[in-house]
Design an enzyme around this catalytic site. Structure first.
Site, PDB file in Angstrom:
ATOM      1  N   LYS A 107       0.800  -1.174  -0.026  1.00  0.00           N
ATOM      2  CA  LYS A 107       0.073   0.046   0.036  1.00  0.00           C
ATOM      3  C   LYS A 107       0.929   1.417  -0.186  1.00  0.00           C
ATOM      4  O   LYS A 107       0.312   2.207  -0.280  1.00  0.00           O
ATOM      5  CB  LYS A 107      -0.860   0.073   1.330  1.00  0.00           C
ATOM      6  CG  LYS A 107      -1.885  -1.041   1.082  1.00  0.00           C
ATOM      7  CD  LYS A 107      -3.352  -0.694   1.788  1.00  0.00           C
ATOM      8  CE  LYS A 107      -3.017  -0.768   3.414  1.00  0.00           C
ATOM      9  NZ  LYS A 107      -4.358  -0.579   4.270  1.00  0.00           N
TER      10      LYS A 107
ATOM     11  N   GLY B  27       6.043   5.815   2.022  1.00  0.00           N
ATOM     12  CA  GLY B  27       6.840   7.024   2.313  1.00  0.00           C
ATOM     13  C   GLY B  27       6.178   7.851   3.146  1.00  0.00           C
ATOM     14  O   GLY B  27       6.997   8.854   3.790  1.00  0.00           O
ATOM     15  N   GLU B  28       5.116   8.390   2.725  1.00  0.00           N
ATOM     16  CA  GLU B  28       4.257   9.418   3.289  1.00  0.00           C
ATOM     17  C   GLU B  28       3.768   9.203   4.700  1.00  0.00           C
ATOM     18  O   GLU B  28       3.889  10.019   5.407  1.00  0.00           O
ATOM     19  CB  GLU B  28       3.145   9.950   2.315  1.00  0.00           C
ATOM     20  CG  GLU B  28       3.443   9.860   0.816  1.00  0.00           C
ATOM     21  CD  GLU B  28       4.579  10.624   0.372  1.00  0.00           C
ATOM     22  OE1 GLU B  28       4.728  11.753   0.766  1.00  0.00           O
ATOM     23  OE2 GLU B  28       5.100  10.118  -0.636  1.00  0.00           O
TER      24      GLU B  28
HETATM   25 MO1  MOS Z   1       6.738  12.771  -2.283  1.00  0.00          MO
HETATM   26  S1  MOS Z   1       6.401  14.478  -1.519  1.00  0.00           S
HETATM   27  O1  MOS Z   1       5.486  12.370  -3.080  1.00  0.00           O
HETATM   28  O2  MOS Z   1       8.393  12.917  -3.065  1.00  0.00           O
END
Ligand code: MOS
Length: 747
Positions: free
Chosen positions: A710, A713-714
């Site tokens: 899923k 990173g964010e």
């Molecule tokens: Mo990220 S802000 O989608 O690199």
């Protein structure tokens, strides 16, 4: 009998495939390519914030040793695409488009590039750049959001499309919180934050022929960069090559094409030699985006037993005067909690500054600071544990889209995190726990981000030495894309990871989207899987001509081992690669595109996270130490515990910076940043961060893709800052609604 156990590669904490290259310095970044005849460029920025350039004296710079050219809008060659550029339909968030460098005499922000000096060495270019003198006709500028809040406007995308996520949103009654029995209304501010990846923005531009351009460029999207500069120069896309094999961090700052890139390309045309341009740390503040300063107001009402009855969330973010940048600041508020009445209003204020760009957890990280702080404020009003309050308002389906979640294991995250941080030690009454002069508190914050997936294509080929080569145009800005793709390929093929090479970072490779929005593993992962399956099927077909066992075998059962192809590892079915590879080369290569299916229509797809913080606040000095930080995520299948864990830790450290330190400050009198380097702009160092504990629910999502991923990173940063702010309230009884929470706000 099995010849080789099918190793479980997916989920293994494999080391990075490029780790050695990076630590030994063998990895080449975009400013490290030595091309014969290379030249060096240095940008000169405007010293006013708004107005017109009336003249530029470049004579001294031109006469300086080693200088090859000084380019300004007075002498710049015409960039054909600058005249035709309009709204880019593929970039709805950037109405107006990027700054067209050296096109006119207008100054739109302080340090806007007004000249580029090209010389035979960087030192000479830098020296000459200081000799460029400009005269201006100055106009009054605006760089303060609050002073301009009255002029805030609805984004163009929302005006054009009332269904746009930037449009005003309403469920139930408008602003119903105002009539609620128990209610709050709070304002929150986050300052401008700058991405500041370790690697500075840099580009090496090389016209290999008058109509063929090669760019070694810091970018998160080789194909987006290729498209942008092919358009600027009216070239067919295949005439532009973009190479970004290694990217030293980005956090969103390389999701956009910037003026310095255009400038280097113009310069390479002018001097007819390759040009290398790297920004300084100071220039990283002014011309390559930032997380926009944002004002928010959040109203909430609830019943005495802790059910939210209404939320209104309003926001004004800053943008530039020449480009409309929008982000999903209010998205989490619309779907995270069960509330019959929800109103959101998103506005922009256009200021005389450079354009913002998405920065890790874009929008949501800003919005979650308000929402998750308000959740804590309401829990306090209700005299309820904040975790219990969130559980009472948990959503079992998406209340915004009225669709089932594809998967949601946020409750499991709550439980994991609460145990690890020692949530049971938390006291309802702020200021109850202390250790000498240190007040101790606990706080939590929730994060979510869409589980986005796009189309991606991967090429796979069995080579004569028995290794498999995969290629894809995706980039790896640091999360370990090459590593996890190697694992996915290894598991799908049944081959050891050492026998796999995953090449990325070149626009000439099969197509993939930009590395952003936590979408790479979701998108490229299934393409790797499908390409490997297709390769096995292709090899099976070839093997079938010499071994009947393959004729009836399923592609899933075909296994590649060292030197042989088998059916299910059965030694009796072995066919040597040497035999297969007698076929023409193309016979052992496939290129496969994988696309999202219709599941997105049926399900609402999100990753979820929760962050728990324990802080110690010094009673006399206001110093805050984050003594524990526990981040738990429901991000679907975890392909690599180690790299995924790194992602979570990095995001958590970013969240500490957001909560306690990061603040790019403009002196509004001059419209110029006061913060120019890491001495003024503080980011967490090792001593500021605890050993962040990470836990994953690790449950596959069957709807996003076959891997069950899923995205991470964010959600690694979204919710961290409010967790820390809430812990500070629990420790001290002080509610700080303006980031960063520096000691002066606590004493
Ligand atoms: Mo990220 S802000 O989608 O690199």
């Amino acid at each position: 009998m099995k010849e080789q156990a099918q190793d479980k590669q997916i989920g293994a904490p494999m080391n990075r495939v490029d780790g050695r290259l990076k630590v030994t310095g063998a990895a080449k970044y975009s400013a490290e390519y030595e091309i014969p005849g290379i030249t060096y460029a240095v940008l000169v920025g405007s010293t006013i914030t708004k107005g017109r350039l009336t003249s530029i004296d470049t004579r001294a710079a031109e006469r300086a040793p080693g200088v090859l050219a000084v380019i300004t809008h007075f002498n710049s060659p015409k960039v054909p695409g600058f005249d035709t550029a309009g709204k880019d339909p593929s970039q709805p968030a950037t109405v107006g488009g990027p700054l067209k460098i050296f096109k006119d005499d207008l100054i739109r922000f302080n340090d806007q590039p007004i000249a580029l000096v090209v010389a035979d060495s960087w030192e000479r270019a830098r020296f000459a750049a200081r000799l460029v003198k400009a005269q201006y006709a100055k106009e009054k500028h605006q760089t303060n959001l609050e002073a301009n809040a009255a002029q805030a406007f609805l984004p163009t995308s929302a005006k054009k499309n009332p269904k746009s996520p930037m449009a005003d949103y309403q469920r139930g009654q408008v602003d119903a919180y105002k009539t609620g029995a128990i209610k709050l209304e709070s304002e929150y501010v986050i300052p401008t934050e700058v991405h500041h990846p370790m690697e500075l923005q840099s580009i090496t531009a090389h016209w290999e022929a008058p109509d063929r351009l090669t760019l070694y460029d810091k970018t998160q999207g080789t194909l987006a960069t290729r498209r942008d500069f092919a358009r600027e120069w009216n070239l067919p896309e295949e005439n532009v090559k973009v190479i970004a094999t290694f990217v030293g961090g980005a956090f969103g700052n390389a999701l956009h094409s910037w003026p310095h890139e255009s400038a280097a390309i113009i310069a390479a045309k002018v001097v007819n030699r390759p040009v290398k341009l790297m920004l300084t740390r100071e220039q990283m503040f002014t011309m390559v985006g930032y997380r926009p300063y944002t004002w928010q107001k959040l109203g909430m009402s609830a019943t005495p037993d802790g059910k939210i009855t209404a939320i209104t969330h309003e926001s004004i973010g800053q943008t530039s005067t020449y480009e409309e940048f929008t982000e999903s600041t209010l998205a989490q508020t619309r779907m995270m909690y069960q509330s019959p009445n929800v109103t959101t209003r998103y506005r922009l204020a256009a200021l005389d500054i450079g354009s913002p760009i998405w920065m890790r957890g874009p929008g949501e990280a800003t919005g979650a600071f308000a929402l998750e702080s308000a959740m804590d404020e309401m829990a306090h009003l209700l005299n309820l544990d904040p975790l219990e309050f969130r559980l009472r308002n948990y959503t079992d389906q998406d209340p915004e889209k009225n669709k089932p979640w594809s998967t949601k294991f946020l409750k499991e995250c709550y439980q994991l995190g609460a145990e690890r941080v020692g949530w049971n030690k938390r006291q309802l009454k702020p200021g109850s726990l202390r250790d000498g002069d240190w007040l101790i508190g606990y706080g939590m914050g929730v994060g979510t981000f869409g589980a986005h997936r796009g189309a991606a294509t991967v090429g796979a080929q069995l080579l004569p030495n028995g290794t498999v080569l995969l290629q894809c145009a995706t980039t790896d800005i640091g999360p370990g894309t090459g590593t996890v793709m190697t694992q996915i390929a290894a598991e799908t093929l049944g081959l050891s990871p050492q026998k796999i090479t995953f090449d990325l970072g070149k626009s000439s490779y099969p197509k993939a989207g930009t590395q952003g929005g936590s979408s790479t593993v979701n998108s490229v992962g299934p393409a790797v899987q499908e390409a490997c399956l297709a390769l096995k099927d292709k090899l099976r077909g070839i093997a079938a001509s010499s071994n009947a066992a393959f004729a009836s075998a399923k592609k899933e059962d075909v296994t590649l081992t060292d030197g042989y192809l088998t059916v299910g590892g059965n030694a009796a079915t072995r066919v040597a690669y040497a035999d297969l590879l007698r076929q023409p080369e193309a016979a052992t290569a496939v290129t496969v595109e994988a696309k999202p299916g219709p599941e997105g229509q049926k399900y609402s797809m999100y990753s979820f996270s929760v962050h728990f913080a324990e802080v110690r606040v010094h009673q006399l000095t206001g110093e805050v130490r984050v003594s524990k930080l526990v981040s738990c995520a429901d991000a679907g299948t975890i392909v690599n515990e180690k790299t995924a864990g790194n992602q979570m830790k990095g995001g958590a450290v970013g969240g500490i910076g957001m909560a306690l330190m990061e603040h790019a400050t403009i002196d509004d009198r001059f419209g110029r940043y006061v913060t120019k380097d890491f001495a003024d702009y503080h980011v967490p160092v090792h001593a500021d961060s605890p050993d962040v504990q990470v836990a994953f629910v690790n449950q596959p999502d069957p709807h996003v893709n076959a891997l069950g991923t899923k995205g991470i990173g964010e959600i690694a940063i979204i919710g961290v800052a409010p967790a820390i702010a809430n812990a500070i309230f629990n420790a001290t009884g002080k509610r700080i609604r303006e980031l960063p929470i520096t000691p002066d706000k606590l004493i």
